[in-house]
Design a protein around this motif. Structure first.
Motif, PDB file in Angstrom:
ATOM      1  N   LYS A 107       0.823  -1.212   0.000  1.00  0.00           N
ATOM      2  CA  LYS A 107       0.000   0.000   0.000  1.00  0.00           C
ATOM      3  C   LYS A 107       0.860   1.266   0.000  1.00  0.00           C
ATOM      4  CE  LYS A 107      -3.703   2.260   2.609  1.00  0.00           C
ATOM      5  NZ  LYS A 107      -4.553   2.198   3.825  1.00  0.00           N
ATOM      6  N   HIS A 108       1.846   1.331   0.902  1.00  0.00           N
ATOM      7  CA  HIS A 108       2.760   2.469   0.968  1.00  0.00           C
ATOM      8  C   HIS A 108       4.101   2.037   0.370  1.00  0.00           C
ATOM      9  CE1 HIS A 108      -0.146   3.454   4.207  1.00  0.00           C
ATOM     10  NE2 HIS A 108       0.000   4.686   3.742  1.00  0.00           N
ATOM     11  N   SER A 109       4.365   2.395  -0.867  1.00  0.00           N
ATOM     12  CA  SER A 109       5.596   1.948  -1.524  1.00  0.00           C
ATOM     13  C   SER A 109       6.001   2.951  -2.596  1.00  0.00           C
ATOM     14  CB  SER A 109       5.407   0.562  -2.141  1.00  0.00           C
ATOM     15  OG  SER A 109       4.317   0.554  -3.052  1.00  0.00           O
ATOM     16  N   ILE A 110       7.295   2.908  -2.940  1.00  0.00           N
ATOM     17  CA  ILE A 110       7.853   3.798  -3.952  1.00  0.00           C
ATOM     18  C   ILE A 110       9.084   3.133  -4.544  1.00  0.00           C
ATOM     19  CG2 ILE A 110       9.292   5.037  -2.285  1.00  0.00           C
ATOM     20  CD1 ILE A 110       8.754   7.592  -3.889  1.00  0.00           C
ATOM     21  N   ALA A 111       9.362   3.387  -5.817  1.00  0.00           N
ATOM     22  CA  ALA A 111      10.531   2.819  -6.493  1.00  0.00           C
ATOM     23  C   ALA A 111      11.579   3.906  -6.676  1.00  0.00           C
ATOM     24  CB  ALA A 111      10.136   2.222  -7.836  1.00  0.00           C
ATOM     25  N   VAL A 112      12.845   3.573  -6.345  1.00  0.00           N
ATOM     26  CA  VAL A 112      13.949   4.540  -6.481  1.00  0.00           C
ATOM     27  C   VAL A 112      15.187   3.815  -7.003  1.00  0.00           C
ATOM     28  CG1 VAL A 112      13.089   5.909  -4.537  1.00  0.00           C
ATOM     29  CG2 VAL A 112      14.869   4.197  -4.139  1.00  0.00           C
ATOM     30  N   SER A 113      16.190   4.595  -7.349  1.00  0.00           N
ATOM     31  CA  SER A 113      17.508   4.053  -7.680  1.00  0.00           C
ATOM     32  C   SER A 113      18.553   4.921  -6.997  1.00  0.00           C
ATOM     33  CB  SER A 113      17.745   4.043  -9.199  1.00  0.00           C
ATOM     34  OG  SER A 113      19.110   3.738  -9.480  1.00  0.00           O
ATOM     35  N   ALA A 114      19.234   4.374  -6.009  1.00  0.00           N
ATOM     36  CA  ALA A 114      20.259   5.134  -5.288  1.00  0.00           C
ATOM     37  C   ALA A 114      21.437   5.459  -6.195  1.00  0.00           C
ATOM     38  CB  ALA A 114      20.724   4.349  -4.064  1.00  0.00           C
ATOM     39  N   ARG A 115      21.637   4.645  -7.231  1.00  0.00           N
ATOM     40  CA  ARG A 115      22.771   4.868  -8.139  1.00  0.00           C
ATOM     41  C   ARG A 115      22.518   6.062  -9.053  1.00  0.00           C
ATOM     42  NH1 ARG A 115      24.710   3.187 -13.172  1.00  0.00           N
ATOM     43  NH2 ARG A 115      22.750   2.159 -13.641  1.00  0.00           N
TER      44      ARG A 115
END
Length: 489
Positions: free
Chosen positions: A408-416
């Protein structure tokens, strides 16, 4: 050298007499066993001790291999599985391979056996243990690593068959923690976990360990050898218990210091965000992206163990603390959970948990389950959680979408690459608790420090400069309310 993916099959030996009848019945057709369970698994697959391809970390440059052999243990990995799928079992063994490499060993081969229940004596069963011994000889290995926690009797039984050192998954993880712990508290926590693991596994080697002092019958040495009648193992056990008690006292003192620091942050009503997640999911990279902390980042399991606390600000200027915690892993040894409990309590006391998941992992859902199991153990299951799917640039988009839909509470990221971090910063600002106490203030111009504190720890709704000072409408914390009481309008 590359690990060969052939199957060591016990079926041929079983059928060497040429018979090929249903194993439920004898040659005359009489039922042998009522509770036959052969339909549960494919018989050939169940009987096999098969190689898992792609686990070898041995180098092909001969000179470098010879150099590595001088300093690295050469290991064969072994797994027994009775539940789940073959892919899950292989993923577990590949994780064990990464752990073994992190500990500083060369992985030569990995084998899996399908079996309903582990053998109480030798874990794999005596026949498969003998086949494992042949693989150890063939590969020139000096250590076998089991992909589970073995009982002391299973470890001894397997060692007696394979004739080389046998360690289990728990001992391997403890060894990695011992290598990577840097702070005084981290070293004490790891040593405590290792001693708790070692205590029930003390074993004697020859007479020097098992001989008991006290008279001719016991020691055979006569006068001068009479003593307390205590074996060397018992003396070692007593020393270990004393050391465990001392370490617990030291860690209690360190916990008091940690609680004091945490209490001061609480007293100031500074919100806290904890970063938790599977090892090597990218927690330290995310901490560095959000705060510029400069924490060690390495493509390695358990690269950082000691918690890092850094100050950060939301996009609307509110201050909060960001805590990077130790990484988790499937079947994290309970000794470590207990030893690191004071550190993991940082998560339980946080206002928000950023649960970092490696989106490029073959089975990210299993990582989420493993982390939540440990969080529940330390009482952090009620903390507001945001699932952060890291490494989105490397992950399969379908896998990322699947996780984002499920959580329900989520997000996609890329630290690189930095992808998704603006949205993550907005999400953190939105989810953190806000000051709720409204105040109308008239601050003298010489008290600019108070206005600065309102900006740092509260929320300025409006401000106007007047002849008598700065007229401010703000939302503040209880602590700020007490400090600003004299200036309320």
């Amino acid at each position: 050298m590359t690990a060969r993916s052939h199957v060591l099959d016990g079926r041929a030996a079983a059928l060497a007499d040429g018979t090929d009848h249903d194993p439920r019945y004898d040659a005359d057709g009489f039922l042998i066993e009522e509770s036959y369970d052969g339909e549960q698994f494919d018989r050939e697959d169940r009987a096999a001790l098969r190689r898992v391809a792609g686990l070898s970390t041995e180098l092909e440059d001969v000179t470098e291999v010879e150099y590595r052999q001088l300093r690295l243990e050469r290991v064969v990995l072994a797994g027994v599985w009775g539940e789940g799928t073959a892919q899950e079992a292989e993923n577990s063994l590949r994780e064990l391979s990464a752990l073994a490499e992190t500990a500083g060993s060369t992985v030569l081969a990995g084998v899996l056996q399908r079996r309903l229940k582990p053998d109480p004596g030798t874990w794999m069963g005596s026949g498969k243990a003998a086949q494992l011994r042949d693989i150890v000889i063939e590969e020139g290995a000096d250590t076998v690593i089991a992909d589970t926690e073995l009982t002391p009797s299973q470890r001894r039984g397997l060692e007696d068959v394979v004739k080389v050192k046998v360690i289990d998954r728990t001992a391997l993880i403890l060894d990695i923690f011992a290598q990577h712990a840097k702070s005084k508290e981290g070293k004490a926590q790891v040593e405590l976990a290792q001693l708790q693991y070692l205590l029930p596994r003390l074993r004697g080697w020859g007479e020097s360990m098992s001989r008991q002092a006290g008279g001719q019958a016991a020691g055979g040495q006569g006068m001068g050898s009479r003593g307390p009648g205590e074996t060397k193992i018992e003396l070692d056990r007593r020393r270990i218990n004393s050391r465990i008690a001392k370490l617990r006292r030291e860690l209690t003192g360190m916990k008091t210091m940690r609680d004091t620091k945490r209490g001061s942050r609480r007293a100031g009503h500074v919100p806290s965000v904890a970063i938790a997640g599977y090892t090597n999911a990218g927690k330290s990279s995310i901490l560095n992206r959000l705060t510029g902390a400069g924490v060690l980042v390495q493509n390695q399991l358990f690269a950082t163990l000691d918690p890092t606390v850094r100050r950060a600000e939301t996009i609307d200027g509110r201050g909060y603390t960001l805590v990077d915690t130790v990484g988790f892993v499937r079947e994290l040894p309970h000794q470590l959970v207990e030893a690191f409990r004071s550190t993991l309590e940082e998560v339980a006391d946080a206002d928000l948990v950023l649960h970092v998941v490696d989106g490029s992992h073959p089975d990210p859902e299993s990582q989420i389950t493993a982390v939540r199991t440990v969080l529940a153990d330390v009482g952090a299951h009620d903390v507001l959680e945001v699932v952060v799917v890291n490494k989105a640039d490397l992950a399969d988009p379908e896998v990322v979408d699947r996780i984002l839909r499920a959580e329900k509470h989520s997000i996609a990221v890329s630290a690189r690459t930095g992808e998704g971090f603006d949205a993550l910063a907005e999400l953190v600002a939105e989810e953190l608790p806000r000051p709720e106490i409204r105040m109308e203030l008239l601050l003298p111009y010489q008290r600019g420090d108070l206005l600065s504190r309102i900006h740092d720890h509260g929320e300025v709704l409006s401000s106007e400069h007047t002849a008598d000072g700065t007229h401010v409408h703000a939302k503040v914390t209880p602590t700020l309310q007490a400090e600003l009481a004299d200036f309320a309008v």
